[in-house]
Design a protein around this motif. Structure first.
Motif, PDB file in Angstrom:
ATOM      1  N   ARG A  48       0.859  -1.191   0.000  1.00 12.80           N
ATOM      2  CA  ARG A  48       0.000   0.000   0.000  1.00 12.80           C
ATOM      3  C   ARG A  48       0.891   1.234   0.000  1.00 12.80           C
ATOM      4  N   ILE A  49       0.778   2.046  -1.045  1.00 11.87           N
ATOM      5  CA  ILE A  49       1.583   3.259  -1.188  1.00 11.87           C
ATOM      6  C   ILE A  49       0.736   4.457  -0.783  1.00 11.87           C
ATOM      7  N   GLU A  50       1.160   5.132   0.291  1.00  9.60           N
ATOM      8  CA  GLU A  50       0.404   6.247   0.843  1.00  9.60           C
ATOM      9  C   GLU A  50       1.306   7.464   0.982  1.00  9.60           C
ATOM     10  N   PRO A  51       0.742   8.657   0.869  1.00  6.27           N
ATOM     11  CA  PRO A  51       1.545   9.848   1.150  1.00  6.27           C
ATOM     12  C   PRO A  51       1.941   9.893   2.627  1.00  6.27           C
ATOM     13  N   ARG A  62      -6.947   5.326  11.415  1.00  6.90           N
ATOM     14  CA  ARG A  62      -6.444   4.036  10.938  1.00  6.90           C
ATOM     15  C   ARG A  62      -6.925   2.896  11.823  1.00  6.90           C
ATOM     16  N   GLU A  63      -7.187   3.182  13.096  1.00 10.93           N
ATOM     17  CA  GLU A  63      -7.669   2.145  13.994  1.00 10.93           C
ATOM     18  C   GLU A  63      -9.181   1.971  13.906  1.00 10.93           C
ATOM     19  N   GLY A  64      -9.860   2.798  13.105  1.00  9.20           N
ATOM     20  CA  GLY A  64     -11.310   2.694  12.991  1.00  9.20           C
ATOM     21  C   GLY A  64     -11.731   1.432  12.248  1.00  9.20           C
ATOM     22  N   TYR A  65     -12.964   1.028  12.466  1.00  9.56           N
ATOM     23  CA  TYR A  65     -13.478  -0.222  11.900  1.00  9.56           C
ATOM     24  C   TYR A  65     -13.385  -0.262  10.385  1.00  9.56           C
ATOM     25  N   ASP A  66     -13.564   0.890   9.720  1.00 11.10           N
ATOM     26  CA  ASP A  66     -13.605   0.879   8.260  1.00 11.10           C
ATOM     27  C   ASP A  66     -12.216   0.613   7.677  1.00 11.10           C
ATOM     28  N   LEU A  70     -10.922  -2.809   5.609  1.00  8.80           N
ATOM     29  CA  LEU A  70     -10.559  -2.693   4.199  1.00  8.80           C
ATOM     30  C   LEU A  70      -9.101  -3.043   3.912  1.00  8.80           C
ATOM     31  N   HIS A  71      -8.220  -2.903   4.899  1.00  9.23           N
ATOM     32  CA  HIS A  71      -6.788  -2.927   4.583  1.00  9.23           C
ATOM     33  C   HIS A  71      -6.004  -4.034   5.285  1.00  9.23           C
ATOM     34  N   ARG A  72      -6.657  -5.130   5.567  1.00  6.67           N
ATOM     35  CA  ARG A  72      -5.936  -6.268   6.139  1.00  6.67           C
ATOM     36  C   ARG A  72      -5.020  -6.903   5.094  1.00  6.67           C
ATOM     37  N   ASN A  73      -4.078  -7.691   5.586  1.00 10.89           N
ATOM     38  CA  ASN A  73      -3.189  -8.500   4.737  1.00 10.89           C
ATOM     39  C   ASN A  73      -2.364  -7.666   3.757  1.00 10.89           C
ATOM     40  N   LYS A  74      -1.949  -6.460   4.207  1.00 13.75           N
ATOM     41  CA  LYS A  74      -1.160  -5.568   3.358  1.00 13.75           C
ATOM     42  C   LYS A  74       0.077  -5.085   4.120  1.00 13.75           C
ATOM     43  N   ARG A  75       1.044  -4.568   3.375  1.00 10.59           N
ATOM     44  CA  ARG A  75       2.133  -3.790   3.941  1.00 10.59           C
ATOM     45  C   ARG A  75       1.981  -2.335   3.485  1.00 10.59           C
ATOM     46  N   SER A  76       2.633  -1.411   4.215  1.00 12.34           N
ATOM     47  CA  SER A  76       2.486   0.010   3.904  1.00 12.34           C
ATOM     48  C   SER A  76       3.840   0.667   3.736  1.00 12.34           C
ATOM     49  N   ILE A  77       3.955   1.456   2.662  1.00 13.95           N
ATOM     50  CA  ILE A  77       5.079   2.363   2.486  1.00 13.95           C
ATOM     51  C   ILE A  77       4.509   3.766   2.342  1.00 13.95           C
ATOM     52  N   PRO A 372      -4.073  -4.742   9.564  1.00 13.03           N
ATOM     53  CA  PRO A 372      -3.877  -3.553   8.728  1.00 13.03           C
ATOM     54  C   PRO A 372      -2.659  -2.765   9.197  1.00 13.03           C
ATOM     55  N   PRO A 373      -1.844  -2.295   8.260  1.00 14.31           N
ATOM     56  CA  PRO A 373      -0.548  -1.711   8.632  1.00 14.31           C
ATOM     57  C   PRO A 373      -0.654  -0.297   9.180  1.00 14.31           C
ATOM     58  N   ARG A 374       0.304   0.047  10.018  1.00 14.69           N
ATOM     59  CA  ARG A 374       0.480   1.444  10.405  1.00 14.69           C
ATOM     60  C   ARG A 374       1.082   2.200   9.224  1.00 14.69           C
ATOM     61  N   LEU A 375       0.873   3.497   9.192  1.00 16.25           N
ATOM     62  CA  LEU A 375       1.378   4.305   8.084  1.00 16.25           C
ATOM     63  C   LEU A 375       2.899   4.171   7.989  1.00 16.25           C
ATOM     64  N   GLY A 376       3.365   3.710   6.819  1.00 17.30           N
ATOM     65  CA  GLY A 376       4.791   3.583   6.589  1.00 17.30           C
ATOM     66  C   GLY A 376       5.472   2.485   7.381  1.00 17.30           C
ATOM     67  N   GLU A 377       4.686   1.577   7.930  1.00 17.71           N
ATOM     68  CA  GLU A 377       5.247   0.531   8.790  1.00 17.71           C
ATOM     69  C   GLU A 377       6.332  -0.274   8.099  1.00 17.71           C
TER      70      GLU A 377
END
Length: 405
Positions: A48-51, A62-66, A70-77, A372-377
């Protein structure tokens, strides 16, 4: 040694159907993430590529239910694509990816310089997948679109709700969900074609296309017979009796509209004389006299509780069922048997659940392999996987190009 794209901490991923498929996720809101969630659930490595400092507003945090659902089983950059360094890192990732999914407004990917033709120049095998509000071209292509706007423009709100009550939206963002589901299907079709051709495709859909597609019989009814459907409330638009009926305790749904079922139904509820009512002998006649027939059924049904009617009709093979609130849905024994509440251990929320995939592949269970990943985890490890050194990562962090933990 595990595949370089497979997390060595997650041995189960290597056995899943999409193991080895690398997906770049540039999505936000709901439609795009719905597509990517399918791919992630079945084993694709999703990046997952995020600003940096990004929050797309779903669920409030990010900790909210939505966001969590939606974003399980991903990595974040966390990567700033507006910088030259950020764009260079993106293209290194794109060169090794199989799929890219985005649902930006049409002009944004061109402004960022990451449009299909630019990505295909560095990786012609990549499947570039897009969702927009109204299509990639055409008079509305530059408009912003969200679920409810598409429901209104696509006819849904004029066929939902009770007659005379005005337009009504559906109770879920089903246009977003449908567009995401359709795009996931398009991605799989294109991946299969790539097996034969070695080349990627640009596949895309839009909220408006998804909405018109989901009109289905109502659209065909207009296109072929010229009938403009209206609101029918809880009744089926053309079949009867089919809809919601009050009982002594709570409403139930029934579907007994075929000639055989109608005859069985009338006999079972103790009113065979209904079969002799001239207006009710044909489906067309019953539909024309819907108000009187529904009133007669309701008068009978109110004499006994819902469980009585469900048991009675189920024994003779007539579809029927209760009308549940959401808590009752997840308490239902069949829903529990189907494992639609998927368990997840969360470091902050503890033992909780997400909505499970509705796709069943025998021998494989859908599960949360990554929370679901933390931002930039995973920024640092993702960049290192495409050749960046520790010094490179530190430099990019110092410049604010990445947010890396």
């Amino acid at each position: 040694m595990p595949d370089s794209h497979i997390d060595p901490r997650d041995a189960t991923t290597a056995t899943l159907p999409l193991a080895g498929i690398v997906v770049l996720d540039l999505t936000l809101a709901r439609a795009g993430p719905t597509c990517v969630r399918h791919l992630a659930d079945w084993g694709a490595e999703v990046i997952r590529i995020e600003p940096p400092a990004f929050n797309d507003g779903l669920g409030g945090a990010r900790e909210g239910y939505d966001f969590q659902n939606l974003h399980r089983n991903k990595r974040s950059i966390a990567l700033d694509l507006k910088t030259e360094d950020g764009k260079a890192a993106f293209f290194k990732l794109a060169a090794k990816a199989d799929v890219l999914v985005e649902n930006m407004r049409v002009r944004v990917k061109h402004r960022l310089g990451i449009a299909p033709e630019q990505v295909h120049a560095v990786n012609p095998r990549l499947i570039y997948a897009s969702i927009s509000g109204f299509g990639q071209t055409g008079p509305y292509s530059e408009r912003a679109g969200v679920d409810q706007i598409a429901q209104g423009m696509g006819g849904m709100m004029t066929i939902t709700g009770e007659p005379g009550r005005g337009p009504m939206r559906a109770g879920i963002p089903f246009v977003d969900l449908t567009a995401g589901n359709l795009l996931a299907l398009a991605v799989m079709v294109a991946l299969w074609e790539r097996q034969k051709t070695g080349k990627g495709r640009w596949v895309h859909t839009s909220l408006l296309e998804a909405m018109v597609f989901m009109l289905d019989l109502q659209a065909a009814r207009y296109l072929m017979d010229g009938e403009i459907p209206g609101q029918a409330g809880n009744d089926h638009p053309v079949n009867i009796p089919m809809g919601a009926f009050d009982t002594a305790d709570k409403p139930v749904n029934i579907a007994a509209s075929s000639p055989k079922m109608w005859a069985q139904f009338a006999e079972a509820v103790g009113h065979p004389e209904w079969l002799e009512v001239e207006e009710w002998k044909t489906a067309k006649g019953r539909s024309a006299d819907r108000k009187r027939l529904n009133a007669a059924i309701t008068e009978v049904f109110k004499q006994k509780p819902s469980d009585h009617w469900i048991d009675l009709l189920e024994r003779i093979g007539i579809p029927c069922g209760p009308i549940n609130k959401v808590d009752q849905v997840f308490a239902d024994p069949q829903v529990q048997h189907l494992r639609m509440a998927m368990p997840m251990k969360h470091p902050d929320r503890g033992d909780t659940h997400l909505v499970s995939s509705a796709i069943n592949i025998e021998g494989i269970e859908s599960e949360v392999r990554r929370i679901p990943p933390r931002l930039g985890e995973h920024s640092a490890e993702i960049l290192k996987s495409v050749g960046y050194t520790d010094d490179d990562v530190a430099r990019l962090r110092g410049l604010g190009v990445i947010n890396a933990e």
